[in-house]
Design an enzyme around this catalytic site. Structure first.
Site, short mmCIF file in Angstrom:
data_model
loop_
_atom_site.label_atom_id
_atom_site.label_comp_id
_atom_site.label_asym_id
_atom_site.label_seq_id
_atom_site.Cartn_x
_atom_site.Cartn_y
_atom_site.Cartn_z
N CYS A 173 65.74 46.57 9.76
CA CYS A 173 64.30 46.87 9.82
C CYS A 173 63.94 48.00 10.79
O CYS A 173 62.84 48.55 10.71
CB CYS A 173 63.53 45.61 10.18
SG CYS A 173 63.84 44.23 9.06
N HIS A 181 56.95 48.14 12.30
CA HIS A 181 57.65 47.56 11.16
C HIS A 181 56.76 46.47 10.56
O HIS A 181 56.23 45.61 11.28
CB HIS A 181 58.98 46.97 11.61
CG HIS A 181 59.57 46.03 10.61
ND1 HIS A 181 59.70 46.34 9.27
CD2 HIS A 181 60.04 44.76 10.75
CE1 HIS A 181 60.23 45.32 8.63
NE2 HIS A 181 60.45 44.35 9.50
N ASN A 223 57.47 42.56 3.41
CA ASN A 223 58.44 43.13 4.35
C ASN A 223 59.45 43.93 3.55
O ASN A 223 60.28 43.38 2.83
CB ASN A 223 59.12 41.99 5.11
CG ASN A 223 60.15 42.47 6.12
OD1 ASN A 223 60.59 43.62 6.07
ND2 ASN A 223 60.54 41.60 7.02
#
Length: 312
Positions: free
Chosen positions: A113, A238, A268
């Site tokens: 990520c 993020h 996500n």
């Protein structure tokens, strides 16, 4: 040249939308449960014939078209991803081939990520060192390939997509110093392991770490760039979870900034989430050209990286 800057951005998302109600028909969950815990309403799901490389190439092509550069001008391609199936040719090489680039250096970067700010810093360093002049930096994931669709705590999170930036040499630096690191002893908190690979995480551990440990690191990123948090025009963290994004942004002190919350519609998307969210903000005209923007990635490996850039 004494630095580099982001010249243009582009993004790509698959057409298929998966809603919370769709997920409720698959696992024991509900729209209310998902929204209250992670803030996600929808996410995009790639079709079987949409690969990590094809999505990366779509986003990169848009960024390149917006940059005014030719394919022959790109001498470095960096792709941040943790979900590429094939080892060789790597995703960067496949993107270069699809776009008809001429003999660029091609590297994939896997920091999950936090991959995009790592890749952006690597491009900036290469340009500063004189090893490149124009770089394509892409964050891309087909995260649904590694989802466990029987685990209601993780399958509700994931989505697919790509975001890209063209980075070029500049007399006035437009990408600030990177602050990066990791917590190796907590690497077990976020995992993509096994055969077939599956995503798993210790949600509460990640939440506590992110909301308590990351704000001072993000403020250090601003300090390294000589930008006060209140001077930030935007904060693009993020896009992991709205319940992480909102408190972290508040603790940074970016009181005048637009806070990216693309997680609500995209889920996500791991390494894709920062460039995807940033590209959308710029496309909608929500950030002025030249304004300071904090980019900050965190997650897998409990790695983190961030820098302040000037908006293209």
């Amino acid at each position: 040249m004494t630095g580099s800057r982001v010249l243009a951005l582009g993004h790509y998302q698959p057409a298929r939308v998966l809603t919370n109600d769709d997920l409720a028909a698959m696992v024991d969950t509900s729209d209310e449960w998902i929204r209250s815990r992670v803030g996600i309403r929808t996410r995009r799901i790639a079709e079987p014939d949409e690969s990590v490389a094809s999505m990366a190439a779509e986003a990169a092509a848009k960024a390149l078209a917006s940059s005014g550069l030719d394919a022959a001008d790109i001498d470095l391609v960096l792709v941040a991803t943790c979900t590429a199936v094939d080892r060789s040719p790597n995703t960067a090489a496949r993107v270069a081939a699809r776009l008809g680039l001429t003999a660029p250096a091609v590297m994939d970067i896997n920091v999950v990520c936090a991959g995009f700010p790592h890749a952006l810093a690597t491009a900036d360093h290469a340009i500063r060192a004189g090893s490149a002049v124009n770089a394509l930096v892409v964050g891309v994931e087909k995260f649904t390939d590694v989802a466990d669709w029987t685990d209601r705590t993780t399958c509700v999170l994931v989505g697919d997509g790509a975001g890209a930036a063209v980075v070029t040499a500049a007399a006035e630096p437009g990408i600030g110093p990177v602050v990066w690191g990791s917590v190796p002893e907590m690497g077990h908190a976020v995992r993509i392991e096994g055969t077939p690979s599956r995503f798993a995480q210790e949600g509460q551990s990640v939440y506590r770490w992110a909301t308590t440990q990351l704000p001072p690191i993000a403020r250090k990123v601003c300090e390294r760039a000589s930008v006060a948090p209140e001077e930030l025009a935007a904060v693009v963290l993020h896009q992991a979870n709205l319940r992480i994004i909102e408190p972290v942004a508040r603790k940074i002190g970016a009181v005048n900034a637009v806070i990216a919350t693309d997680v609500t519609e995209s889920g996500n998307t791991s390494a894709a989430s920062i460039p995807l969210a940033l590209s959308k903000l710029v496309e909608r005209g929500e950030i002025a050209s030249g304004a300071p923007v904090l980019l900050f990635g965190f997650g897998g490996n409990l790695s983190y990286a961030g820098q302040v850039i000037r908006c293209p």
